[in-house]
Scaffold this motif. Structure first.
Motif, mmCIF file in Angstrom:
data_model
loop_
_atom_site.group_PDB
_atom_site.id
_atom_site.type_symbol
_atom_site.label_atom_id
_atom_site.label_comp_id
_atom_site.label_asym_id
_atom_site.label_seq_id
_atom_site.Cartn_x
_atom_site.Cartn_y
_atom_site.Cartn_z
ATOM 1 N N TRP A 1 -47.188 -3.568 35.502
ATOM 2 C CA TRP A 1 -46.961 -2.144 35.247
ATOM 3 C C TRP A 1 -45.782 -1.884 34.303
ATOM 4 O O TRP A 1 -45.601 -0.784 33.820
ATOM 5 N N HIS A 2 -44.978 -2.904 34.035
ATOM 6 C CA HIS A 2 -43.858 -2.736 33.101
ATOM 7 C C HIS A 2 -44.369 -2.366 31.720
ATOM 8 O O HIS A 2 -45.479 -2.707 31.349
ATOM 9 N N GLY A 3 -43.542 -1.699 30.949
ATOM 10 C CA GLY A 3 -43.873 -1.384 29.570
ATOM 11 C C GLY A 3 -43.395 -2.483 28.641
ATOM 12 O O GLY A 3 -42.251 -2.916 28.728
ATOM 13 N N GLN A 4 -44.279 -2.954 27.791
ATOM 14 C CA GLN A 4 -43.959 -3.948 26.774
ATOM 15 C C GLN A 4 -44.686 -3.567 25.493
ATOM 16 O O GLN A 4 -45.627 -2.778 25.498
ATOM 17 N N ARG A 5 -44.289 -4.159 24.395
ATOM 18 C CA ARG A 5 -44.986 -3.964 23.129
ATOM 19 C C ARG A 5 -46.339 -4.669 23.191
ATOM 20 O O ARG A 5 -46.587 -5.482 24.074
ATOM 21 N N VAL A 6 -47.185 -4.376 22.212
ATOM 22 C CA VAL A 6 -48.563 -4.875 22.213
ATOM 23 C C VAL A 6 -48.783 -5.754 20.983
ATOM 24 O O VAL A 6 -48.432 -5.368 19.869
ATOM 25 N N LEU A 7 -49.375 -6.928 21.189
ATOM 26 C CA LEU A 7 -49.822 -7.783 20.087
ATOM 27 C C LEU A 7 -51.282 -8.135 20.330
ATOM 28 O O LEU A 7 -51.613 -8.801 21.306
ATOM 29 N N CYS A 8 -52.140 -7.652 19.436
ATOM 30 C CA CYS A 8 -53.579 -7.886 19.543
ATOM 31 C C CYS A 8 -54.006 -8.974 18.566
ATOM 32 O O CYS A 8 -53.349 -9.217 17.559
ATOM 33 N N LYS A 9 -55.150 -9.567 18.878
ATOM 34 C CA LYS A 9 -55.727 -10.608 18.023
ATOM 35 C C LYS A 9 -57.235 -10.389 17.964
ATOM 36 O O LYS A 9 -57.862 -10.113 18.985
ATOM 37 N N GLN A 10 -57.784 -10.518 16.763
ATOM 38 C CA GLN A 10 -59.238 -10.440 16.606
ATOM 39 C C GLN A 10 -59.652 -11.360 15.464
ATOM 40 O O GLN A 10 -58.814 -11.775 14.658
ATOM 41 N N PHE A 11 -60.929 -11.677 15.389
ATOM 42 C CA PHE A 11 -61.435 -12.429 14.255
ATOM 43 C C PHE A 11 -61.403 -11.536 13.028
ATOM 44 O O PHE A 11 -61.656 -10.335 13.121
ATOM 45 N N LEU A 12 -61.072 -12.124 11.880
ATOM 46 C CA LEU A 12 -61.080 -11.378 10.638
ATOM 47 C C LEU A 12 -62.484 -10.860 10.357
ATOM 48 O O LEU A 12 -63.475 -11.555 10.571
ATOM 49 N N ARG A 13 -62.557 -9.638 9.902
ATOM 50 C CA ARG A 13 -63.846 -9.060 9.539
ATOM 51 C C ARG A 13 -64.124 -9.370 8.079
ATOM 52 O O ARG A 13 -63.332 -9.067 7.208
ATOM 53 N N ILE A 14 -65.245 -9.971 7.843
ATOM 54 C CA ILE A 14 -65.591 -10.371 6.468
ATOM 55 C C ILE A 14 -66.611 -9.414 5.883
ATOM 56 O O ILE A 14 -67.456 -8.907 6.497
ATOM 57 N N GLU B 1 -54.213 -4.273 26.938
ATOM 58 C CA GLU B 1 -55.521 -4.908 26.745
ATOM 59 C C GLU B 1 -56.563 -3.876 26.316
ATOM 60 O O GLU B 1 -57.387 -4.147 25.434
ATOM 61 N N THR B 2 -56.504 -2.680 26.874
ATOM 62 C CA THR B 2 -57.426 -1.611 26.475
ATOM 63 C C THR B 2 -57.228 -1.241 25.003
ATOM 64 O O THR B 2 -58.200 -1.067 24.265
ATOM 65 N N ILE B 3 -55.963 -1.120 24.576
ATOM 66 C CA ILE B 3 -55.677 -0.826 23.167
ATOM 67 C C ILE B 3 -56.301 -1.898 22.281
ATOM 68 O O ILE B 3 -56.962 -1.601 21.282
ATOM 69 N N CYS B 4 -56.111 -3.160 22.642
ATOM 70 C CA CYS B 4 -56.634 -4.253 21.830
ATOM 71 C C CYS B 4 -58.162 -4.251 21.800
ATOM 72 O O CYS B 4 -58.766 -4.496 20.753
ATOM 73 N N GLN B 5 -58.794 -3.954 22.921
ATOM 74 C CA GLN B 5 -60.258 -3.902 22.944
ATOM 75 C C GLN B 5 -60.771 -2.756 22.080
ATOM 76 O O GLN B 5 -61.764 -2.907 21.369
ATOM 77 N N ARG B 6 -60.098 -1.613 22.114
ATOM 78 C CA ARG B 6 -60.502 -0.491 21.260
ATOM 79 C C ARG B 6 -60.317 -0.833 19.786
ATOM 80 O O ARG B 6 -61.039 -0.337 18.937
ATOM 81 N N TRP B 7 -59.354 -1.661 19.478
ATOM 82 C CA TRP B 7 -59.100 -2.107 18.115
ATOM 83 C C TRP B 7 -60.136 -3.143 17.682
ATOM 84 O O TRP B 7 -60.362 -3.358 16.508
ATOM 85 N N GLY B 8 -60.785 -3.796 18.648
ATOM 86 C CA GLY B 8 -61.824 -4.777 18.348
ATOM 87 C C GLY B 8 -61.476 -6.204 18.734
ATOM 88 O O GLY B 8 -62.160 -7.138 18.319
ATOM 89 N N GLY B 9 -60.431 -6.383 19.531
ATOM 90 C CA GLY B 9 -60.023 -7.730 19.927
ATOM 91 C C GLY B 9 -59.557 -7.759 21.367
ATOM 92 O O GLY B 9 -60.091 -7.058 22.223
ATOM 93 N N HIS B 10 -58.547 -8.568 21.613
ATOM 94 C CA HIS B 10 -57.914 -8.707 22.926
ATOM 95 C C HIS B 10 -56.416 -8.862 22.704
ATOM 96 O O HIS B 10 -55.971 -9.099 21.580
ATOM 97 N N LEU B 11 -55.662 -8.766 23.796
ATOM 98 C CA LEU B 11 -54.264 -9.175 23.706
ATOM 99 C C LEU B 11 -54.244 -10.594 23.157
ATOM 100 O O LEU B 11 -55.156 -11.388 23.414
ATOM 101 N N VAL B 12 -53.217 -10.920 22.412
ATOM 102 C CA VAL B 12 -53.166 -12.201 21.717
ATOM 103 C C VAL B 12 -53.300 -13.381 22.680
ATOM 104 O O VAL B 12 -52.722 -13.381 23.768
ATOM 105 N N SER B 13 -54.120 -14.341 22.274
ATOM 106 C CA SER B 13 -54.138 -15.652 22.925
ATOM 107 C C SER B 13 -53.451 -16.608 21.958
ATOM 108 O O SER B 13 -53.604 -16.496 20.746
ATOM 109 N N ILE B 14 -52.669 -17.506 22.509
ATOM 110 C CA ILE B 14 -51.921 -18.458 21.688
ATOM 111 C C ILE B 14 -52.417 -19.838 22.098
ATOM 112 O O ILE B 14 -52.167 -20.284 23.208
ATOM 113 N N ASN B 15 -53.133 -20.496 21.189
ATOM 114 C CA ASN B 15 -53.876 -21.695 21.560
ATOM 115 C C ASN B 15 -53.347 -22.996 20.984
ATOM 116 O O ASN B 15 -53.970 -24.036 21.146
ATOM 117 N N SER B 16 -52.197 -22.946 20.308
ATOM 118 C CA SER B 16 -51.600 -24.181 19.789
ATOM 119 C C SER B 16 -50.115 -23.935 19.511
ATOM 120 O O SER B 16 -49.671 -22.787 19.375
#
Length: 191
Positions: A178-191, A91-106
């Motif tokens: 605390w387990h290690g997993q890969r990271v998938l971030c999501k953010q709004f596209l920057r226009i 989550e920290t990585i994703c916030q530094r990138w400008g988003g959050h860990l992925v949310s899947i809403n549909s």
């Protein structure tokens, strides 16, 4: 995959038999074949046990870490294929990138991500249960409502409170944070 291992092992053994023990170059080639075999075995182990050891965030240079980004709708996703960290560090990585860990809403979004990441290792999602009850899961970006739990999930109430996607199935389960997993971030596209 096992057939490939057997083939590589057989080739390495045949190569070793024909080696002249004084030929240092032939020995270097044999060592390289052994290294390749070890890498394949490690990949099999990672793919069969996706509960990897987490790398501490301070050991990752986020400016240079490899990521694969792709747009969808009004969002951009970035998958970090070589970064295995705890849920909080993800989550920290994703916030530094400008988003959050992925949310899947549909289901549509879930299907898109599943097709895109189907053959990848499992990855963290921004679904967390801070209540410890297995009923209080919320998305870190505040969105929500949609779930796609694997049968029998979430389980181990109070012990496993962080969500991940089983990439092969595209379904979700809960895991100790605390387990290690890969990271998938999501953010709004920057226009």
């Amino acid at each position: 995959m096992k057939a490939l291992l057997i083939l590589i092992g057989g080739l390495a053994m045949a190569f070793a038999i024909s080696l002249d023990t004084n030929d240092k170059y032939a020995k270097m080639e044999m060592d390289m074949a052994t290294d390749i075999e070890a890498d394949i075995e490690a990949d099999i182990e990672i793919n069969s046990n996706n509960n990897m050891t987490a790398t501490p965030l301070e050991d990752i240079d986020l400016e240079y870490v490899h990521k694969e980004c792709f747009p969808w709708g009004i969002h951009e996703y970035c998958y970090f294929p070589h970064t295995s960290v705890s849920w909080g560090d993800a989550e920290t990585i994703c916030q530094r990138w400008g988003g959050h860990l992925v949310s899947i809403n549909s289901k549509h979004e879930r299907d898109y991500l599943h097709k895109r990441l189907y053959r990848r290792p499992d990855y963290w999602i921004g679904f967390v249960d801070n209540s410890g009850t297995n009923t209080g899961y919320q998305w870190t970006d505040g969105s929500g409502g949609f779930t796609f739990w694997h049968g029998g999930q979430p389980d181990l109430r109070g012990q496993q409170m962080c969500g991940r996607v089983w990439a092969h199935h595209g379904t979700w389960d809960n895991l100790q944070c605390w387990h290690g997993q890969r990271v998938l971030c999501k953010q709004f596209l920057r226009i």
